[in-house]
Design a protein around this motif. Structure first.
Motif, PDB file in Angstrom:
ATOM      1  N   TRP A  87      -3.853   1.800  12.840  1.00 29.34           N
ATOM      2  CA  TRP A  87      -3.310   1.296  11.583  1.00 29.34           C
ATOM      3  C   TRP A  87      -2.965   2.430  10.626  1.00 29.34           C
ATOM      4  O   TRP A  87      -3.737   3.360  10.395  1.00 29.34           O
ATOM      5  CB  TRP A  87      -4.292   0.354  10.905  1.00 29.34           C
ATOM      6  CG  TRP A  87      -3.916   0.077   9.478  1.00 29.34           C
ATOM      7  CD1 TRP A  87      -4.524   0.530   8.354  1.00 29.34           C
ATOM      8  CD2 TRP A  87      -2.794  -0.697   9.037  1.00 29.34           C
ATOM      9  NE1 TRP A  87      -3.861   0.092   7.238  1.00 29.34           N
ATOM     10  CE2 TRP A  87      -2.793  -0.668   7.626  1.00 29.34           C
ATOM     11  CE3 TRP A  87      -1.796  -1.406   9.702  1.00 29.34           C
ATOM     12  CZ2 TRP A  87      -1.830  -1.329   6.871  1.00 29.34           C
ATOM     13  CZ3 TRP A  87      -0.834  -2.054   8.947  1.00 29.34           C
ATOM     14  CH2 TRP A  87      -0.863  -2.014   7.549  1.00 29.34           C
TER      15      TRP A  87
ATOM     16  N   GLU B 266      -8.659  -0.371  13.479  1.00 31.50           N
ATOM     17  CA  GLU B 266      -7.674  -1.311  12.962  1.00 31.50           C
ATOM     18  C   GLU B 266      -6.326  -0.907  13.552  1.00 31.50           C
ATOM     19  O   GLU B 266      -6.023   0.289  13.664  1.00 31.50           O
ATOM     20  CB  GLU B 266      -7.628  -1.275  11.437  1.00 31.50           C
ATOM     21  CG  GLU B 266      -8.876  -1.853  10.790  1.00 31.50           C
ATOM     22  CD  GLU B 266      -8.785  -1.901   9.283  1.00 31.50           C
ATOM     23  OE1 GLU B 266      -9.420  -2.783   8.680  1.00 31.50           O
ATOM     24  OE2 GLU B 266      -8.081  -1.042   8.694  1.00 31.50           O
TER      25      GLU B 266
ATOM     26  N   SER C 115      -7.823  -6.003  14.170  1.00 36.39           N
ATOM     27  CA  SER C 115      -9.012  -5.151  14.106  1.00 36.39           C
ATOM     28  C   SER C 115      -9.999  -5.593  15.174  1.00 36.39           C
ATOM     29  O   SER C 115     -10.312  -6.774  15.288  1.00 36.39           O
ATOM     30  CB  SER C 115      -9.674  -5.252  12.727  1.00 36.39           C
ATOM     31  OG  SER C 115     -10.923  -4.578  12.729  1.00 36.39           O
TER      32      SER C 115
ATOM     33  N   ASN D  43      -6.092  -3.922   3.539  1.00 39.00           N
ATOM     34  CA  ASN D  43      -7.261  -3.294   2.934  1.00 39.00           C
ATOM     35  C   ASN D  43      -7.126  -3.282   1.415  1.00 39.00           C
ATOM     36  O   ASN D  43      -6.024  -3.081   0.889  1.00 39.00           O
ATOM     37  CB  ASN D  43      -7.423  -1.861   3.433  1.00 39.00           C
ATOM     38  CG  ASN D  43      -7.706  -1.797   4.922  1.00 39.00           C
ATOM     39  OD1 ASN D  43      -8.263  -2.733   5.481  1.00 39.00           O
ATOM     40  ND2 ASN D  43      -7.315  -0.716   5.559  1.00 39.00           N
TER      41      ASN D  43
ATOM     42  N   ASP E 237      -5.167  -0.328   0.028  1.00 38.00           N
ATOM     43  CA  ASP E 237      -3.750  -0.124   0.343  1.00 38.00           C
ATOM     44  C   ASP E 237      -2.933  -0.146  -0.938  1.00 38.00           C
ATOM     45  O   ASP E 237      -3.201  -0.914  -1.864  1.00 38.00           O
ATOM     46  CB  ASP E 237      -3.242  -1.226   1.282  1.00 38.00           C
ATOM     47  CG  ASP E 237      -3.782  -1.072   2.693  1.00 38.00           C
ATOM     48  OD1 ASP E 237      -4.477  -0.076   2.951  1.00 38.00           O
ATOM     49  OD2 ASP E 237      -3.508  -1.948   3.528  1.00 38.00           O
TER      50      ASP E 237
ATOM     51  N   SER F 104      -5.910  -8.335  -1.910  1.00 41.24           N
ATOM     52  CA  SER F 104      -5.804  -8.325  -0.451  1.00 41.24           C
ATOM     53  C   SER F 104      -5.758  -9.740   0.116  1.00 41.24           C
ATOM     54  O   SER F 104      -5.112  -9.987   1.134  1.00 41.24           O
ATOM     55  CB  SER F 104      -6.983  -7.569   0.155  1.00 41.24           C
ATOM     56  OG  SER F 104      -6.936  -6.219  -0.216  1.00 41.24           O
TER      57      SER F 104
ATOM     58  N   SER G 136       2.668  -1.178   1.953  1.00 45.25           N
ATOM     59  CA  SER G 136       1.700  -2.222   1.649  1.00 45.25           C
ATOM     60  C   SER G 136       2.222  -3.548   2.182  1.00 45.25           C
ATOM     61  O   SER G 136       3.437  -3.765   2.203  1.00 45.25           O
ATOM     62  CB  SER G 136       1.465  -2.333   0.143  1.00 45.25           C
ATOM     63  OG  SER G 136       0.672  -3.473  -0.154  1.00 45.25           O
TER      64      SER G 136
ATOM     65  N   LYS H 135       0.428  -6.534   1.190  1.00 45.64           N
ATOM     66  CA  LYS H 135      -0.236  -7.542   0.381  1.00 45.64           C
ATOM     67  C   LYS H 135       0.766  -8.609  -0.059  1.00 45.64           C
ATOM     68  O   LYS H 135       1.979  -8.402  -0.015  1.00 45.64           O
ATOM     69  CB  LYS H 135      -0.899  -6.887  -0.824  1.00 45.64           C
ATOM     70  CG  LYS H 135      -2.033  -5.928  -0.457  1.00 45.64           C
ATOM     71  CD  LYS H 135      -2.621  -5.268  -1.688  1.00 45.64           C
ATOM     72  CE  LYS H 135      -3.750  -4.314  -1.314  1.00 45.64           C
ATOM     73  NZ  LYS H 135      -4.311  -3.610  -2.487  1.00 45.64           N
TER      74      LYS H 135
END
Length: 646
Positions: free
Chosen positions: A176, A194, A227, A241, A244, A251, A410, A412
């Protein structure tokens, strides 16, 4: 009771239990239209209130193979859990899904979304329902969660989707990183990390292959990753995370009911089924744009690879515009530092010159979000709707037709919103979009076809950054067709013959082949002008004509990290690219069984010559029954074009 009677009664009970479990499994199966793939909903407690999971099977050579023994299901909302103590309340009748759609760019222009679907209604201990929608396709399985009730807004604390993978399975995974710019390497079953999407597995040495990903990630959720930190054999879906994007944004996603999750996607079959699959786009939301006539895929010249500060120099910008014009490429990209341009002209002068020679300008922005640590300007001009309207209005007036937006890093939920805000506002101004420093495709090319390509790959730009790609690129290039490029457009910035800050060891034949092996609706050819001008006639002519959007794609041969041969069709012409990712020369036999039967084609074959920087061009007439023997150099390759012989 006699001993014989006891045994008879025991056997009868065992048979009854077996019958119950078998009947229960059969009742909850979803089978693909070609009957090669099946997903079965099973319970830990033989149908009693419990947790539920999917078993994914594949018919290979007439035998049923368990590809994924267990896909755990469920999620936890802030108000209640939908994981344990679930009761199956209803198993809907199979529904046949059949849809055709046209793609402006990608692997195939005419696509079909054909599957068998069932909806299972599960109820938790509080009596609240969650629907599980499962589809079986000829090339995989998809599933999603749905809350049908109109019952407010909730934070999802966890999604409990998890894939249990047999230890014997081979796996190619990328550790990741928020820019998705790592290497796909064959990993040990015990390696715990991850992991980025997509993730490639082969069940056994001769078993089927499958690729894990997700699609239709829209504003109602965040992107996820995999993960196996808790259990090496189980790959859990996890949210971004908290750190991030420097901690900006939550998150955990917030959902508003009624709600449907993104599709969880398992592309499954032989290796060629994965390479040719359009499943990520098939399950995505259909085209949301009323008019798409203005969207034009095409190649672009790009100065950053050869000159990191090239866009500061008006003369360099003009040289690359001239390159695009001479090669017949529709675009040239004005990368970072265009606002500091000098040496004879500024941005406005450059744009006028580019347009005057029939090339269309694209332009870069450092606007991935207010978290970005990169100071390069112009910065943050895309952050708000008002900013975007102002900027797109200016660009329209200038004649700039597309934007490259950089440094998102990111996934999110608020960043998913931001990605889509940019694409939607750009479409209103008929602007093309290219994301850089970003997530990997989630099916948005179907929903918003003005989104032309993504980075999300360790591409040729990394020859600028460290010496590592010099030695890893051959194997990496031969892995990407089976991993990252399966799921959507990939702007690797390929096909270079000179060197950047660090040299490449791939042959000229290998580099030429990347123009076909790698798919991207805007293909940024990265070399300096003389790298193309000094080519022999055949490879230079090939790069003038090679398309970037395709009517069909066929996998010919290959294996992750070793080699890849792919054929793609545009109109009546076929283009073939093949690369050797290994450090030893190899001989191959190239079949042409992808051609229509009964027709002959003129083949122009541009292969490795006697050394890395030499080409050998030959001409042939072939049919679907022909085969051609080729010798590839170490780290070598070839490219070919086939035209109907009429």
């Amino acid at each position: 009771m006699t001993l014989k009677a006891i045994f008879s009664r025991s056997a009868l009970c065992s048979l009854s239990l077996l019958f119950f479990v078998t009947a229960h499994a059969q009742a909850n199966r979803v089978i693909s239209p070609n009957e090669k793939i099946e997903a079965t909903l099973l319970s830990d407690a033989s149908g009693e209130a419990s947790s539920w999971y999917l078993e994914i099977a594949y018919m290979q050579d007439g035998e049923r193979t368990i590809a994924i023994p267990r896909v755990d299901l469920g999620l936890v909302r802030e108000d209640q859990s939908f994981v344990e103590r679930l009761t199956l309340k209803a198993a809907g009748e199979p529904q046949f899904i059949e849809e055709s759609y046209t793609a402006i760019h990608g692997k195939r222009s005419e696509c079909s979304n054909v599957a068998n679907e069932r909806t299972f209604t599960l109820e938790n201990a509080d009596g609240s329902p969650m629907e599980l929608v499962v589809r079986a396709y000829d090339d995989g399985v998809t599933f999603r969660y749905s809350f049908p009730e109109d019952d407010g807004e909730y934070v999802v604390l966890e999604e409990r989707t998890a894939y249990t993978i047999d230890a014997e399975a081979k796996r190619w995974l990328q550790k990741w990183n928020p820019a998705n710019e790592g290497l796909y390497l064959e990993q040990s079953a015990t390696e715990q990390q991850e992991w980025c999407y997509p993730a490639l597995f082969q069940t056994s040495e001769e078993g089927p292959w499958f690729l894990l990903h997700e699609s239709d990630v829209l504003r109602s959720y965040c992107g996820t990753k995999l993960s196996n930190l808790e259990d090496a054999s189980r790959y859990d879906l996890v949210f971004p995370n908290p750190g991030d994007a420097r901690g900006v944004g939550e998150s955990q996603p917030t959902i508003e009911l009624p709600w449907k999750s993104p599709w969880r996607v398992i592309i499954l079959g032989e290796l060629g089924d994965l390479v040719e699959s359009t499943l990520i786009d098939d399950v995505a939301t259909p085209n949301a744009l009323a008019d798409t006539d203005w969207i034009e895929p095409g190649a672009a010249s790009w100065n950053y690879w050869s000159d990191n500060h090239g866009t500061k120099d008006f003369q360099v910008v003009c040289d690359f515009a001239d390159l695009a014009a001479s090669m017949g490429w529709p675009y040239t990209l004005l990368d970072w530092e265009w606002d500091a341009m000098g040496n004879g002209g500024d941005l406005y002068d450059a744009v006028e010159y580019i347009k005057s020679i029939g090339v269309k300008p694209l332009i870069w922005y450092n606007s991935g979000g207010d978290h970005t640590w990169v100071p390069a300007t112009p910065k943050d001009r895309m952050l708000t709707h008002e900013n975007r309207v102002e900027e797109f209005t200016k660009l329209n007036e200038m004649g700039i037709v597309g934007v490259k937006v950089d440094f998102f890093e990111s996934e999110k939920q608020h960043m998913i919103d931001y990605y889509l805000d940019i694409v939607e506002d750009a479409a209103a101004f008929e602007m093309l979009v290219y994301f850089h420093g970003c997530l990997v495709p989630r099916g948005w090319a179907r929903t918003y076809p003005n989104l032309m390509t993504y980075e999300g790959v360790r591409g040729a730009e990394w020859y600028n950054n460290t010496p590592e790609l010099t030695t890893t690129a051959p194997q990496h290039n031969a892995t990407l067709p089976f991993t990252r490029n399966v799921i959507g457009a990939m702007d690797y910035t390929p096909t270079t013959f000179t060197n950047s800050q660090h040299p490449h060891l791939t042959s000229y034949g290998h580099e030429l082949a990347l123009s076909v092996v790698f798919e991207s609706a805007i293909q940024h050819f990265a070399d300096r002008p003389e790298g193309y001008y000094e080519l022999p006639d055949a490879p230079r002519s090939f790069l003038k004509r090679v398309p970037v959007a395709w009517d069909d794609t066929k996998f010919i041969a290959g294996y992750p990290g070793k080699d890849a041969i792919i054929a793609r069709r545009k109109g009546e012409e076929w283009y073939v690219g093949g690369i050797n990712g290994e450090w030893e020369p190899k001989s191959i036999s190239l079949p042409f069984d992808f051609l229509p039967e009964g027709e002959s084609y003129r083949l122009t074959l541009i292969a490795d010559g006697k050394h890395d920087k030499a080409f050998a061009t030959t001409y042939h007439v072939v049919t679907s029954e022909s085969e051609l023997d080729l010798d590839l150099l170490r780290r070598g390759g070839f490219a070919a074009v086939l035209e109907p012989n009429r």
